[in-house]
Design an enzyme around this catalytic site. Structure first.
Site, mmCIF file in Angstrom:
data_model
loop_
_atom_site.group_PDB
_atom_site.id
_atom_site.type_symbol
_atom_site.label_atom_id
_atom_site.label_comp_id
_atom_site.label_asym_id
_atom_site.label_seq_id
_atom_site.Cartn_x
_atom_site.Cartn_y
_atom_site.Cartn_z
ATOM 1 N N ARG A 62 0.844 -1.315 0.150
ATOM 2 C CA ARG A 62 0.063 -0.071 -0.053
ATOM 3 C C ARG A 62 0.761 1.136 0.081
ATOM 4 O O ARG A 62 0.699 2.096 -0.834
ATOM 5 C CB ARG A 62 -1.004 -0.024 1.183
ATOM 6 C CG ARG A 62 -2.178 -0.633 1.051
ATOM 7 C CD ARG A 62 -2.806 -0.984 2.328
ATOM 8 N NE ARG A 62 -2.139 -2.012 2.994
ATOM 9 C CZ ARG A 62 -2.140 -3.255 2.686
ATOM 10 N NH1 ARG A 62 -2.974 -3.645 1.805
ATOM 11 N NH2 ARG A 62 -1.356 -4.086 3.236
ATOM 12 N N THR A 63 1.833 1.388 0.997
ATOM 13 C CA THR A 63 2.520 2.526 1.103
ATOM 14 C C THR A 63 3.352 2.848 -0.187
ATOM 15 O O THR A 63 3.636 3.830 -0.817
ATOM 16 C CB THR A 63 3.278 2.395 2.340
ATOM 17 O OG1 THR A 63 2.793 2.405 3.554
ATOM 18 C CG2 THR A 63 4.409 3.931 2.384
ATOM 19 N N LYS A 90 24.918 -6.814 -1.187
ATOM 20 C CA LYS A 90 26.202 -7.143 -1.399
ATOM 21 C C LYS A 90 27.139 -6.509 -0.474
ATOM 22 O O LYS A 90 28.296 -6.734 -0.310
ATOM 23 C CB LYS A 90 26.868 -6.515 -2.815
ATOM 24 C CG LYS A 90 25.934 -7.223 -4.055
ATOM 25 C CD LYS A 90 26.267 -6.561 -5.235
ATOM 26 C CE LYS A 90 25.609 -6.939 -6.492
ATOM 27 N NZ LYS A 90 25.927 -6.354 -7.633
ATOM 28 N N ARG A 112 11.721 3.531 3.335
ATOM 29 C CA ARG A 112 11.347 2.664 4.316
ATOM 30 C C ARG A 112 12.127 1.711 4.720
ATOM 31 O O ARG A 112 12.923 0.967 4.022
ATOM 32 C CB ARG A 112 10.048 1.729 3.842
ATOM 33 C CG ARG A 112 9.673 0.486 4.922
ATOM 34 C CD ARG A 112 8.178 -0.073 4.521
ATOM 35 N NE ARG A 112 7.248 0.771 4.946
ATOM 36 C CZ ARG A 112 5.953 0.549 4.894
ATOM 37 N NH1 ARG A 112 5.560 -0.911 4.914
ATOM 38 N NH2 ARG A 112 4.806 1.275 5.278
ATOM 39 N N HIS A 140 5.582 6.388 11.266
ATOM 40 C CA HIS A 140 5.157 6.224 9.933
ATOM 41 C C HIS A 140 4.108 7.341 9.775
ATOM 42 O O HIS A 140 3.050 7.417 9.734
ATOM 43 C CB HIS A 140 4.410 5.061 9.881
ATOM 44 C CG HIS A 140 3.986 4.420 8.331
ATOM 45 N ND1 HIS A 140 4.139 5.353 7.202
ATOM 46 C CD2 HIS A 140 3.424 3.413 7.953
ATOM 47 C CE1 HIS A 140 3.887 4.708 6.179
ATOM 48 N NE2 HIS A 140 3.318 3.637 6.398
#
Length: 323
Positions: A62-63, A90, A112, A140
């Protein structure tokens, strides 16, 4: 537009850092942007020429998609990077990744990350605007903003409104951002859930604590229901999902006992039959899909403001008159 003139400052890391006026400014700016998503051609040239990187080091649906829609509707150029497809696998550090992106002359990073503080860590080390799309159990902010916008759509004002956040408060960045934002806009805030999922000293934030869902429903005007974040749990915080639903699930029979009409929100994804029953999620109390719709408008508003847009010009911007 000039990012140095942003009314929000350089970055959006969390609502704890913003004033009540800044939060209202974002909500007010989002209002005219709602209309863009209803058009046949869902696009305005407000961020034409801007390059935005969506740096998602944690899974998201969603975000991430909401930010992509917001960026494209404002005509920005976007680049999507996930942990599985980046040099982080890596051994490259977060800062090295961001500095390499900076060398390509980007303007904003939406991040995020699974670690609390990652967004602030990055923002302090690169000149581009940084938007926190969720960092660990910290904040958030855009989710809380869209929650508040949705509540305001139905209740006109947040001043004096009673909002109870129900569920896994301990692991929830959404809960923290909502608490900070709602209190700054004059709402009364409570939390409800098992004590094993309640942060120590949560009442110090100025919230009321309920131990029974029935008490929370009797008190509240709005319920914001959170899922159990099983992926963040290292031990047995609840006896079972069935037991959790029995004692803390938001169900139709429980809502029918409420002394007033209650608004029900959920940031998603939902665990149906655990924290919320399907009859509630799809019923008349629910505004869950409107939250998703408002998420695009909120993220458009944040991008616009961080790029230096003025709140009072948002109406003109939605018509494509401000570039």
């Amino acid at each position: 537009m000039n990012r140095t003139l942003s009314p929000l400052g350089k970055d959006l890391i969390g609502l704890e850092e913003l004033s009540g006026d800044q939060i209202r400014s974002i909500l007010d700016t989002a209002e005219p942007f709602k209309e863009i998503s209803e058009r046949r051609i869902k696009k305005v040239p407000v961020l034409r020429g801007k390059t935005i990187v969506n740096l998602f080091m944690e899974p998201s649906t969603r975000t991430r998609i909401s930010f992509e829609f917001a960026e494209k509707r404002l005509s920005a150029d976007t680049v999507n990077i996930s942990a599985s497809g980046s040099s982080v696998q890596k051994g490259e550090t977060l800062v090295d990744t961001a500095r390499n992106l900076e060398a390509m002359r980007i303007d904003m990073v939406v991040i995020r990350h699974g670690s609390s503080g990652a967004a602030r860590f990055l923002a302090d080390r690169i000149p581009s605007n940084v938007i926190n799309a969720g960092d660990g159990s910290h904040e958030h902010p855009t989710q809380a903003l869209l929650d508040m916008l949705t509540i305001r759509d139905h209740r006109d004002s947040l001043e004096g409104l009673r909002v109870c956040i129900v569920g896994d408060i301990l692991h929830s960045r959404v809960a923290r951002s909502n608490i900070f934002g709602l209190l700054k806009l004059g709402a009364e805030v409570a939390v409800c859930g098992p004590m094993t999922l309640m942060p120590v000293g949560i009442d110090a934030l100025g919230v009321r604590v309920f131990r029974r869902i029935e008490e929370a429903i009797e008190w509240a005007d709005v319920l914001n229901v959170l899922r159990l974040q099983l992926e963040r749990m290292k031990g047995g915080y609840v006896p079972s999902l069935r037991e959790y639903n029995r004692y803390f699930g938001v169900t139709v029979p429980r809502l029918e006992e409420a002394p007033r009409d209650i608004l029900v929100l959920h940031p998603g994804p939902m665990n149906r039959g655990v924290e919320i029953d399907s009859d509630v999620a799809d019923g008349p109390h629910s505004v869950i899909l409107q939250q998703v719709t408002n998420g695009v408008a909120i993220r458009m508003a944040v991008l616009y403001l961080l790029a230096g847009g003025a709140p009072e010009q948002a109406e003109a911007a939605k018509k494509g008159e401000v570039a």
